[in-house]
Design an enzyme around this catalytic site. Structure first.
Site, PDB file in Angstrom:
ATOM      1  N   ASP A 184      45.810  36.429  10.232  1.00 42.03           N
ATOM      2  CA  ASP A 184      45.729  37.157  11.503  1.00 42.03           C
ATOM      3  C   ASP A 184      44.336  37.781  11.599  1.00 42.03           C
ATOM      4  O   ASP A 184      43.881  38.441  10.651  1.00 42.03           O
ATOM      5  CB  ASP A 184      46.805  38.245  11.576  1.00 42.03           C
ATOM      6  CG  ASP A 184      46.845  38.906  12.945  1.00 42.03           C
ATOM      7  OD1 ASP A 184      47.471  38.337  13.851  1.00 42.03           O
ATOM      8  OD2 ASP A 184      46.237  39.994  13.097  1.00 42.03           O
TER       9      ASP A 184
ATOM     10  N   ASN B 207      37.430  40.106  22.710  1.00 47.09           N
ATOM     11  CA  ASN B 207      38.021  39.498  23.902  1.00 47.09           C
ATOM     12  C   ASN B 207      37.913  40.432  25.096  1.00 47.09           C
ATOM     13  O   ASN B 207      37.624  40.000  26.221  1.00 47.09           O
ATOM     14  CB  ASN B 207      39.481  39.145  23.620  1.00 47.09           C
ATOM     15  CG  ASN B 207      39.972  37.976  24.454  1.00 47.09           C
ATOM     16  OD1 ASN B 207      39.237  37.018  24.666  1.00 47.09           O
ATOM     17  ND2 ASN B 207      41.199  38.050  24.918  1.00 47.09           N
TER      18      ASN B 207
ATOM     19  N   HIS C 253      37.495  36.364  28.185  1.00 50.58           N
ATOM     20  CA  HIS C 253      38.305  35.321  27.558  1.00 50.58           C
ATOM     21  C   HIS C 253      37.504  34.086  27.140  1.00 50.58           C
ATOM     22  O   HIS C 253      37.822  33.491  26.102  1.00 50.58           O
ATOM     23  CB  HIS C 253      39.443  34.914  28.494  1.00 50.58           C
ATOM     24  CG  HIS C 253      40.468  36.000  28.674  1.00 50.58           C
ATOM     25  ND1 HIS C 253      41.312  36.386  27.662  1.00 50.58           N
ATOM     26  CD2 HIS C 253      40.771  36.781  29.746  1.00 50.58           C
ATOM     27  CE1 HIS C 253      42.104  37.363  28.103  1.00 50.58           C
ATOM     28  NE2 HIS C 253      41.790  37.621  29.362  1.00 50.58           N
TER      29      HIS C 253
ATOM     30  N   ASP D 292      37.813  32.587  23.486  1.00 54.36           N
ATOM     31  CA  ASP D 292      38.151  31.199  23.171  1.00 54.36           C
ATOM     32  C   ASP D 292      37.120  30.580  22.226  1.00 54.36           C
ATOM     33  O   ASP D 292      37.472  29.821  21.308  1.00 54.36           O
ATOM     34  CB  ASP D 292      38.226  30.373  24.462  1.00 54.36           C
ATOM     35  CG  ASP D 292      39.420  30.761  25.323  1.00 54.36           C
ATOM     36  OD1 ASP D 292      40.327  31.432  24.801  1.00 54.36           O
ATOM     37  OD2 ASP D 292      39.435  30.392  26.515  1.00 54.36           O
TER      38      ASP D 292
ATOM     39  N   ASP E 195      45.853  34.982  18.031  1.00 57.17           N
ATOM     40  CA  ASP E 195      44.863  34.915  16.955  1.00 57.17           C
ATOM     41  C   ASP E 195      45.536  34.778  15.590  1.00 57.17           C
ATOM     42  O   ASP E 195      45.013  35.237  14.578  1.00 57.17           O
ATOM     43  CB  ASP E 195      43.966  36.157  16.972  1.00 57.17           C
ATOM     44  CG  ASP E 195      44.764  37.451  16.837  1.00 57.17           C
ATOM     45  OD1 ASP E 195      46.001  37.400  16.943  1.00 57.17           O
ATOM     46  OD2 ASP E 195      44.150  38.506  16.622  1.00 57.17           O
TER      47      ASP E 195
END
Length: 481
Positions: A358, A366, A371, A375, A401
């Protein structure tokens, strides 16, 4: 030497073509029997000159296909020099089976091969449509042969000559259909393609006219026009764009299988009409036409099969892989864990290791950069995780994530060492458009060995608990500091 595009616009090519057409047609009509072969021979040289000039100036980017077409044109000119009365006399379209008929078929074949090679890149944008157009051309050539040319053939027409004439006719019809389809794909190159289509149509018209009216002047006039149209094709400003594939949005992607049915049924239907009319069914169209149609139909079926296989592979890939990162998705990684546990129970594996990862600090990146930046970070992390493990290990994205790594058998290193290696790889700076960011990773490890009877949910639960315990320790360390 550069082609002077600015001084050779399309209208000038059209004007030159019409002027030469009027001059050559008038000269041939007014000339006597002795001078007509001279006029015709001079016209056959014109396309050779325009092709060579366009090639020498660099106007035609792909040299080899156009040189093949030039070889065919040279062969036609040589044929005219050796047999000067072949066009002027009643020989064209008479299926004599002579050497001149063979040379004409060979020359047309060379020219068509060269044209096909020059247009191969453009045709690659819609191969199915090109095959359908060729089938349509073949289907249209059948009635033209059966009800226009064959009844007008002399009684002494040789079978070999008829086969060559029919093959030439069907090939020209197929090429005309392909060229029309290529012109429908997009605007670039249409000027040159229009001249090539007109060349095929005029050649067909000259052959039909000569068969219906042997020795007439109109057959030679139409063939003169065909030579001049092909002479205009390479010097047109659109010629360089002919070999460039059109944009994807300019190609009609819809494929019609009706052409396959028409191609397979056209010749038998013509034979059936002959039988009903009491003409018998001994025409060459059925065997020759079918032999030419069958390879195209098989090629079309193969193309459809390849398209179906690609679609199935694409669907299978998207069903098992994450769209953003290209890693295995949740469903696929879960199925692989179950398969590994089954192998463990059968004794085919000694152990399996699961690492649940994680990301730390991903949400601020983010939120701050948007975004698209998030990404990009996820794709970079995915690539680093895949590089940090062995080739036989499986890396998947569970969502958001969260990532999961499945190691079948011995992980190769101690799990804690593998966890440290993953952390080191992930926290390296990640370049974005105008900055760099860094994220961390917390990894929870779970292992299963033969005989313990672990299941997937239990393993993932253990790895998840270990991961959150690691996050809690990190928060406690930050609080103490």
């Amino acid at each position: 030497m550069r082609w002077p595009r600015g001084t050779v616009p399309g209208w000038l090519v059209h004007t030159g073509f019409l002027g030469l057409l009027a001059a050559a047609g008038t000269a041939y009509a007014l000339a006597g029997p002795e001078l007509r072969p001279v006029v015709y021979t001079l016209v056959t040289v014109v396309p050779i000159v325009t092709f060579l000039v366009a090639l020498a100036s660099g106007h035609l980017p792909d040299r080899r296909p156009w040189l093949t077409a030039v070889a065919g044109l040279v062969l036609l000119t040589a044929q005219q020099l050796v047999w000067p009365d072949w066009i002027a006399g009643p020989h064209l379209g008479r299926a004599e089976g002579s050497l001149t008929d063979l040379l004409q078929s060979l020359a047309h074949t060379l020219f068509l091969v060269g044209t096909a090679a020059a247009l191969r890149r453009r045709a690659s944008a819609d191969p199915g449509g090109i095959i359908d157009a060729a089938l349509f051309g073949l289907c249209s050539g059948g009635p033209l042969w059966e009800w226009a040319i064959r009844p007008a053939l002399p009684a002494d027409a040789s079978p070999v000559g008829q086969v060559m004439l029919l093959g030439d006719l069907l090939v020209l019809c197929a090429v005309a259909g392909c060229l029309l389809r290529l012109g429908m794909m997009g605007r670039p190159g249409r000027g040159t393609l229009a001249y090539l289509v007109l060349t095929a149509v005029l050649t067909l018209a000259s052959t039909v006219t000569s068969a219906l009216a042997p020795g007439g002047i109109w057959s030679a006039e139409l063939m003169l026009a065909a030579y001049l149209t092909i002479a205009a094709a390479p010097v047109h400003p659109d010629a360089p764009a002919v070999t460039v594939p059109p944009r994807a949005d300019g190609v009609a992607a819809r494929q019609r299988l009706g052409w396959l049915a028409a191609a397979l049924s056209a010749n038998p239907l013509i034979a059936a009409v002959q039988v009903v009319r009491g003409e018998g069914s001994s025409s060459l169209l059925l065997p020759v036409g079918t032999l030419m149609v069958v390879p195209l139909v098989l090629l079309r079926i193969r193309l459809l099969s390849a398209q179906r296989d690609r679609a199935e592979r694409t669907l299978a890939y998207h069903a098992t892989h994450d769209e953003l990162t290209g890693l295995c998705n949740r469903r696929h990684i879960a199925a692989e864990i179950d398969r590994a546990l089954a192998d463990l129970d059968r004794g085919e594996l000694d152990e399996i290791t699961i690492l649940l990862c994680d990301l730390d600090g991903f949400k601020p990146v983010n939120d701050r950069y948007g975004h698209p930046a998030g990404d990009a970070v996820l794709k970079t992390v995915a690539a680093r995780l895949a590089a940090a493990v062995r080739e036989q290990d499986l890396v998947g994205r569970l969502g958001g994530d969260e990532f999961l790594i499945l190691c079948r058998g011995d992980a190769g290193v101690d799990p804690s060492e593998l966890r440290d290696r993953i952390a080191e790889a992930v926290r390296a700076p990640i370049p974005l458009l105008d900055t760099t960011v860094s994220v961390g990773v917390t990894t929870g490890v779970a292992q299963a060995r033969a005989g313990l009877g672990a299941d997937r949910d239990l393993l993932i639960g253990i790895a998840d608990a270990a991961m959150y315990a690691g996050k809690a320790r990190r928060r406690d360390d930050v609080t103490l500091r």
